[in-house]
Structures are given as structure tokens and as C-alpha cells.
Scaffold this motif. Structure first.
Motif, short mmCIF file in Angstrom:
data_model
loop_
_atom_site.label_atom_id
_atom_site.label_comp_id
_atom_site.label_asym_id
_atom_site.label_seq_id
_atom_site.Cartn_x
_atom_site.Cartn_y
_atom_site.Cartn_z
N TYR A 74 4.55 5.67 -4.69
CA TYR A 74 3.54 4.93 -5.04
C TYR A 74 3.44 4.48 -6.68
O TYR A 74 2.71 3.70 -6.86
CB TYR A 74 2.20 5.90 -4.87
N ALA A 89 2.34 0.59 -10.55
CA ALA A 89 2.51 0.73 -8.92
C ALA A 89 3.74 0.34 -8.57
O ALA A 89 4.42 -0.48 -9.08
CB ALA A 89 1.33 -0.22 -8.43
N ALA A 207 -2.02 7.06 -7.42
CA ALA A 207 -1.86 7.60 -5.74
C ALA A 207 -3.12 7.09 -5.17
O ALA A 207 -3.08 6.71 -3.91
CB ALA A 207 -1.73 8.94 -5.60
N TRP A 210 -3.03 3.68 -4.21
CA TRP A 210 -2.49 3.48 -3.14
C TRP A 210 -3.14 3.83 -1.90
O TRP A 210 -2.80 2.87 -0.83
CB TRP A 210 -0.86 4.32 -3.09
#
Length: 562
Positions: A74, A89, A207, A210
């Protein structure tokens, strides 16, 4: 501190010490009491699980009826100039996702797979929903380990939580220790946030971003995300509740035995880290650009070992509230209020409703029984009186007697000794946070204390110890004792935990023995006691205990920090 000098657990970390009591190995966890599954190996006959991401197909493995996708990147590896900044990212990942990714650096505690290149996550979902169209609620698990150790596999097969639930589970690795928490003026000047440290939190935020962008491919609903964390994982959830930059990334929160005391200001944190951490690094005595260049290029493992013991100190009952100085005199904070990633002290943030979502704050009545203290294990009633008189001598004879009057009800006497610490370290802190959230939130707020003990002693633990709630809920009883045989009472308790948590996850409410803190009246604070066979709410939970401690100066200064 006399009561702990003989303890063999000196210099172990908080949750880590509890685990290491049984020579914990990352390969030794097993599912002692499987959840009823209806499938022997859980693997459908049509090959490995597969999901379609924007960049192509992602292939996972089967785990007893659960589709598991492991080691998904991620975030990009935070190397050189990115080492002490928020991570970027990662690109979309297709292909195989069949093995856990690297753990973040933690002094070798996670084995040979430790690396700075560790920003990866796992996703689990019941096989019946792999090709379904339903939007499932999402749980994002945040592991504990004092924010200096831990990994996605640290607690064992956490996917047990979703074997019998229509839910998607996500667990991420995030930076720890010095890499996740070093705060210095020089680092703040080159950080896009204008601050430094709290990078473990920014990793978790990345995260969660993500999840927002990708979880629908796994059948998850990005608008129905619950944070669930235990120990420092619960602490990190409190940080998210106090973070304006986490707003919209989650919609429920369950903090189990977290540390309520996220209060240190930026100047104090920067000064402390410069004074205590830098002298242990190759960058000692440096400042400005030379310091930055040194921090970017120094050997990662050397830096990883630079964290002094005060940031990770652990000993049995080491945080006992037996003086007027507070826990900060013994422990240095990792998370702090930088004004950006952690926007405000947690209590203030809850009162302001920065992230107004349904929450549960839960702690255990004998937290430190996870690492039993030989000094208290075989106390008689008279021995308990003597113990309290010894520990609270600074406060005087009357205070020691009052402590015994309040806590002598816990039997056997060792339980009483642990109950004192549990109240002053967590329960009273959660009570105050719950009251603040009850005033600041429109969403339901719940808080509780677990008094249900294991049906019989584990290897050493007898009382409602730190992590017993999550152990029972996930049925990974081997976390502490690989030979523990759970009985029907233990299994039923775990079922109750999961049922209550999923009520909050699914409905934003809790029903059986629970009542909202917002229903409190006249300065009272409603809370629940999770007992062996039932949960019961109380109109002014822990008022007598917490008012007493506050009256003698044992207040927020003694709440856990990391």
C-alpha cells in the motif's frame, strides 16, 4: 522500584513481555479452538481465490474457508529522504498475493523478514462472498506491541474473526520505534506536514486510503469501515479519533486496552527525542543539514537499536501508582500531539467530536496479569494489606487502608493488586474519555470493563488479563499457552465479544447489557461490566474508584502512554 527488581521481565515491552513469557515464536500460533466452519480445509475446488483490481488480477490462497490475500503493497518503501516522512502510495499491485510481506524493523523481534520496505497489508474475506455483489462491512485491524514491535501475523490467525461473519478484514504493517516516531525540528522543517514523528499513524492513514480506493474489489464497503485494535493498536485508534486527517477514513472504532494518555506537546517531544535518542545514533551531536544527511544514510538496523529503554520499558507492575510523579517519570512517549497528524489531546478531541463515529472503549480488570508478578501471586489477605501499605507509604496510612477497603473485594488477593493498576492505568482514563465523547459525539459511545476471567489458568494468567478479550474473540488461545484447552464458558465468552462488537460494526449500536454514555445524567458516566455470563450496564461505572484516585492525585499522569 523494590517490588520489581527481581522480576525476570525487566526490559521487555508491554504486550511483547506478555507474549514472550511462553517463548513466543511467529511460527508457533495455532487455532486451538476452531470456529465452526462447515469446511475441513475451507478451499473451494475451483482454484485459488482471485479478485480484479484496476491493474489486473490478484491471486490469494485459501485459509479454512477464508480467502486470504497477503503482502499487498500500500506504500512505497520509505528510504533515504523519505525515511522519516509520510510514505507515498504504492502503485496498484497485480499478480500473486500469497505470502505475508516484510515486517517493519523492530530489533529482530520479527525475525529475518524485517525491513524498511514493509508497508504492506493482508485482506481476508469469507469464500462465499468472493464473487458476490454484496457490499460487506470492513474491519481494519491494528496490532499492538507498544508501537515498537508487532506485525500482521503477531496475534496469529486473526482471520478467525470473519470465518462466520459477512465481513472483510484488513491488517497492515506500519513503521515502529524510531522509524515510526522520531520527532525533531530538522525533520519537521522538511516534512510536508510541517511536523515530524507519528509516522506509524500516517502509514495507517495511507493504508486506510488504500482501503477506500480498493476494498470494493474484495466485496467490501468503503463507507462502512471499523477500526479494531488492541493494546498499542487501541492507542493508535485513539490517535485516529484525535486526527482531523483521519476524518472520513473510518466509520466505527473499537479500542481495546489502549493508552489514553496522548498529551505530549510538540516542543516537549522534540526536546525529549533529541536528548534521549540522538546520542545513541551515529548522528550524535549533529544538527541542521548534517543531521538530516546522517539520518537518511545511517544503517537502518543501527538506528533501529537507538531507542532507549524509557520508550519501551516494561516490568511487572512497573507503572503501579505508588508515587506522585506520574508515569512520564518512567516512560517516554512515542505518539504525541503534533497539531497535524494528532490534532489535539485525545480527551479534547473527543469533546470536540473531531471524528464523530460510534465507538467502544474497553479495558480489562487485571491488565497486568498478562505478565504475572511473583510478588503478588500468592498473597494472603494480610499480605495484601501489607502490600498496599508498602506501595502507598508516600500517601500515608489512611490512603493504604482505603485502597484495601475498595479493592479487597477482588479474590484471590492477587487479583486486587492487578485491579488497582488496571483502574489507574486504563479504566479511569477510558471513563474520562468516554465522558468527553459522550458530551462531544452525536454517535453512540460505549465503554466497558471486562471482569470475566479464563475458566482456568492459562500458563500463568488467571484473571481478566491484557488481551484476554481479543484472545477469546479470535479463539487463538495459544497466544499465551499452546496447551490451553478452552471450555464451553471460554468459547461462549468469545462468542459474546464477537456478537457485541459486530452489533457496533453493523448497526452502530450495542444492545445486550449495554447503554450509551450519552444516556448518563447528573454528571454520572454510564459504563458496562462484561462478566463471565452476562454484560450489565451501570449508571455511574467506576465512579467510586476513579474519584478516590483523583482525590489523592493519581490522575491522568498515571494513564498509560504507549
Amino acid at each position: 522500584m523494590p517490588m520489581v527488581t527481581s522480576c525476570v521481565l525487566v526490559q521487555l515491552t508491554f504486550l511483547a513481555a506478555c507474549v514472550l513469557l511462553r517463548n513466543f515464536s511467529r511460527f508457533s500460533l495455532r487455532l486451538v479452538a476452531p470456529l465452526p466452519d462447515g469446511s475441513a480445509d475451507g478451499a473451494p475446488s475451483d482454484g485459488s481465490p482471485e479478485v480484479q483490481l484496476s491493474c489486473g488480477a490478484l491471486h490469494g490462497t485459501w485459509s479454512q474457508g477464508v480467502a486470504a490475500f497477503r503482502g499487498i503493497r500500500y506504500g512505497q518503501a520509505p528510504l533515504r529522504q523519505q525515511r522519516f516522512r509520510p510514505a507515498r502510495a504504492a502503485a496498484c499491485q497485480a499478480g500473486d498475493a500469497m505470502e505475508d510481506g516484510n515486517s517493519c524493523l523492530q530489533g529482530g523481534r520479527a525475525g529475518a523478514n524485517e525491513s524498511e520496505d514493509c508497508l504492506n497489508l493482508n485482506v481476508f474475506l469469507p469464500s462465499k462472498h468472493l464473487r458476490g455483489t454484496a457490499k460487506l462491512p470492513v474491519i481494519v485491524w491494528i496490532y499492538g506491541g507498544s508501537n515498537i514491535m508487532g506485525s500482521v501475523e503477531f496475534y496469529g490467525p486473526i482471520e478467525n474473526l470473519v470465518r462466520q461473519r459477512d465481513c472483510v478484514l484488513v491488517a497492515m504493517n506500519y513503521r515502529l520505534g524510531i522509524f515510526g516516531n522520531l520527532a525533531l525540528r530538522e525533520l519537521a522543517e522538511v516534512d510536508p506536514r510541517g511536523s515530524s514523528g507519528n509516522l506509524g499513524i500516517t502509514d495507517q492513514q495511507l493504508a486506510l486510503q488504500w482501503v477506500q480506493q480498493n476494498i470494493a474489489a474484495f466485496g467490501g464497503d468503503p463507507e462502512h469501515v471499523t477500526l479494531l485494535g488492541q493494546s498499542s493498536g487501541g492507542t493508535n485508534i485513539l490517535a485516529h479519533l484525535a486526527s482531523e486527517s483521519s476524518r472520513g477514513l473510518f466509520h466505527r472504532a473499537i479500542s481495546l486496552s489502549g493508552s489514553p494518555n496522548i498529551t505530549m506537546d510538540r516542543q516537549s517531544k522534540e526536546d525529549m527525542d533529541r536528548r534521549l535518542i540522538l546520542p545513541n545514533t551515529p548522528c550524535a551531536g549533529m544538527s541542521g543539514e548534517p543531521l538530516l544527511e546522517c539520518l537518511y544514510t545511517a544503517d537502518a538496523h543501527t538506528l533501529d537499536k537507538a531507542l532507549p529503554m524509557s520508550y519501551k520499558i516494561f516490568d511487572v507492575l512497573w507503572d503501579y501508582p505508588n508515587n506522585s510523579h506520574g508515569i512520564a517519570s518512567r516512560e517516554s512517549a512515542l505518539l504525541y500531539v503534533d497539531g497535524v497528524t494528532v490534532s489535539a489531546p485525545v480527551e479534547e478531541a473527543l469533546r470536540r467530536g473531531i471524528n464523530d463515529v460510534p465507538i467502544l472503549l474497553q479495558s480489562m480488570q487485571a491488565e497486568m496479569d498478562c505478565a504475572p508478578a511473583p510478588q503478588v501471586e500468592n498473597l494472603s489477605q494480610q499480605g495484601l494489606r501489607d502490600f498496599f501499605h508498602q506501595q502507598f507509604a508516600e500517601y500515608g496510612e489512611d490512603v493504604a487502608k482505603k485502597v484495601y477497603d475498595i479493592y479487597g473485594q477482588y479474590q484471590p488477593p492477587a487479583y486486587a493488586a492487578y485491579a488497582v493498576d488496571a483502574d489507574t492505568a486504563t479504566a479511569c482514563g477510558f471513563r474520562q474519555l468516554a465522558q468527553a465523547a459522550g458530551n462531544g459525539f452525536r454517535s453512540p459511545v460505549f465503554w466497558s470493563t471486562v471482569t470475566a476471567s479464563p475458566s482456568k489458568a492459562l500458563k500463568n494468567q488467571r484473571f481478566p488479563y491484557h488481551n484476554w478479550d481479543f484472545t477469546a474473540a479470535s479463539r487463538v488461545f495459544s497466544f499465551y499457552d499452546e496447551h490451553f484447552e478452552a471450555d464451553e464458558m471460554d468459547l461462549a465468552l468469545g462468542d459474546r465479544f464477537r456478537a457485541d462488537w459486530f452489533d457496533l460494526i453493523l448497526h452502530g449500536e450495542m444492545f445486550h447489557g449495554w447503554k450509551r454514555v450519552q444516556d448518563s445524567q447528573h454528571g454520572e458516566v454510564i459504563g458496562s461490566e462484561v462478566g463471565a455470563t452476562q454484560t450489565q450496564w451501570h449508571r455511574n461505572h467506576k465512579a467510586m474508584e476513579c474519584d478516590f484516585w483523583k482525590s489523592i492525585g493519581v490522575d491522568q499522569r498515571w494513564w498509560w502512554i504507549n
